[in-house]
Design an enzyme around this catalytic site. Structure first.
Site, short mmCIF file in Angstrom:
data_model
loop_
_atom_site.label_atom_id
_atom_site.label_comp_id
_atom_site.label_asym_id
_atom_site.label_seq_id
_atom_site.Cartn_x
_atom_site.Cartn_y
_atom_site.Cartn_z
N ASP A 107 -8.56 -6.17 -5.08
CA ASP A 107 -8.21 -4.95 -4.48
C ASP A 107 -9.20 -3.72 -5.15
O ASP A 107 -9.24 -3.51 -6.34
CB ASP A 107 -6.42 -4.40 -4.75
CG ASP A 107 -5.99 -3.42 -3.73
OD1 ASP A 107 -7.05 -2.75 -3.22
OD2 ASP A 107 -5.04 -3.28 -3.69
N HIS A 157 -8.25 -5.47 -0.40
CA HIS A 157 -6.79 -4.57 -0.58
C HIS A 157 -5.92 -5.36 0.96
O HIS A 157 -4.60 -5.49 0.72
CB HIS A 157 -6.86 -3.13 -0.24
CG HIS A 157 -5.81 -2.37 0.05
ND1 HIS A 157 -4.84 -2.08 -1.20
CD2 HIS A 157 -5.13 -1.72 0.91
CE1 HIS A 157 -3.97 -1.30 -0.66
NE2 HIS A 157 -4.00 -1.08 1.03
N SER A 171 0.78 -1.21 0.12
CA SER A 171 0.03 -0.20 -0.02
C SER A 171 0.86 1.15 0.02
O SER A 171 1.63 1.37 -0.90
CB SER A 171 -0.90 -0.13 1.18
OG SER A 171 -1.99 0.82 1.12
#
Length: 333
Positions: free
Chosen positions: A271, A304, A128
């Site tokens: 995601d 995610h 991320s």
């Protein structure tokens, strides 16, 4: 915060032209002593920190003795993004969060590495926001990074990411309970409807009218509030939208054409934040101009956050990269 160390940086020039008189850079090291083994830099995500392994380590399944990133063979370094509040007295909080960019933080990390007399990295890896930092660190000093591994991330903030950063920023600046409320919204970006529906199945708490999903979200909000500062959340969220390795530079392919770093892109098929379509496009564009770019995709219902859940899949993806280095280390020993 065991073994937390600090580097003092002075008169640091930010990308916007302002100067920061003093930045305390906190970090932790794991595994082999600096200078005795290949170095792996692990960048944390939005609410993460430098404790990547050991007690309360958020990547214990991947980092440690005998793990994929084996601390018997590697020196692992994890910096705290300045302003994340992860130190003994919360002394490194930042109020003027909009002055900072991912590029600024990447430069801060390199200053820390140079202070530690580290000139080359076997790998820079992160998920991320940490992956965005990894991209920028590689572009800043491409001759110093052997492997780049951005996970559930991208080299740029898409319009979708920028839009959600704005919503988070509005909540953080206008809510009466900003950390909790912002976290409620964020958790629905980090998971998927399928994951949520499968887990809770419209069930309620026993003898109460509260749905389990509501209780789960509220608990996540208050857990974060109890360990995270508002100024830290504002900064980390803001940094996400500043992610762009092409800003004030040439176009994407021109920048990366001559970089010799091995690029290992790892996406998550579900995601909803850094969507896999963007990563696939990046891979195909890069593959047209260079050979040493690779693409892997975690298959998961969880979205995610799969990079913090699907450890078996991630281990299989990472194993060839790190095992090759271990074999070389063994041969040369």
């Amino acid at each position: 915060m065991k073994n937390l160390e600090k580097i003092d940086l002075f008169n640091f020039d930010l990308e916007n032209g302002k100067q920061r008189p003093y930045i305390p850079l906190f970090y932790q090291t794991f595994g082999q002593p600096i200078g005795s083994a290949p170095v792996v830099v692990v960048n944390h995500a939005l609410t993460g920190n430098s404790t990547v392994t050991g007690e309360n380590g958020w990547w214990n399944d991947l980092i440690g003795e005998g793990k994929i990133i084996d601390t018997n063979y590697f020196t692992v370094i994890a910096f705290n993004i300045p302003g994340n509040g992860y130190d003994d007295n919360f002394g490194n909080l930042i109020s003027n969060y909009q002055d900072y960019t991912v590029r600024d933080i990447a430069r801060v990390f390199w200053e820390g590495l140079f202070f530690l007399k580290i000139e080359t990295l076997f790998t820079v890896i992160g998920g991320s926001l940490g992956g965005a930092l990894a991209w920028e660190m590689t572009v800043l000093f491409p001759d110093k990074v052997e492997n780049l591994i951005p996970i559930a991330s991208d080299w740029k903030a898409s319009d979708w990411v920028i839009a959600n950063v704005l919503i988070q920023d509005q909540i953080l600046n206008n809510s009466d309970n900003p950390i909790v409320d912002a976290r409620l919204h964020a958790m629905l970006l980090y998971r998927t409807p399928q994951s949520i529906n499968q887990r809770f199945q419209r069930n309620k708490l026993e003898n109460l009218s509260v749905y389990q999903i509501e209780n789960w979200l509220i608990n996540h909000g208050f857990k974060l509030k109890n360990r995270f500062r508002l100024s830290a959340y504002k900064l980390m969220n803001h940094l996400l939208k500043t992610n762009d390795i092409t800003r004030e530079r040439k176009d994407f392919l021109t920048i990366l054409k001559d970089i010799k770093t091995n690029i290992h892109i790892v996406a998550v098929d579900t995601d909803y934040f850094f969507i896999p379509d963007e990563n696939r496009e990046t891979y195909h564009e890069l593959k047209s101009i260079r050979e040493n770019v690779f693409y892997n995709e975690i298959k998961s219902i969880h979205g995610h956050d799969a990079f913090l859940i699907e450890f078996d899949q991630l281990a299989q993806i990472l194993e060839p990269i790190f095992n090759k280095q271990k074999q070389q280390t063994y041969v040369n020993a």
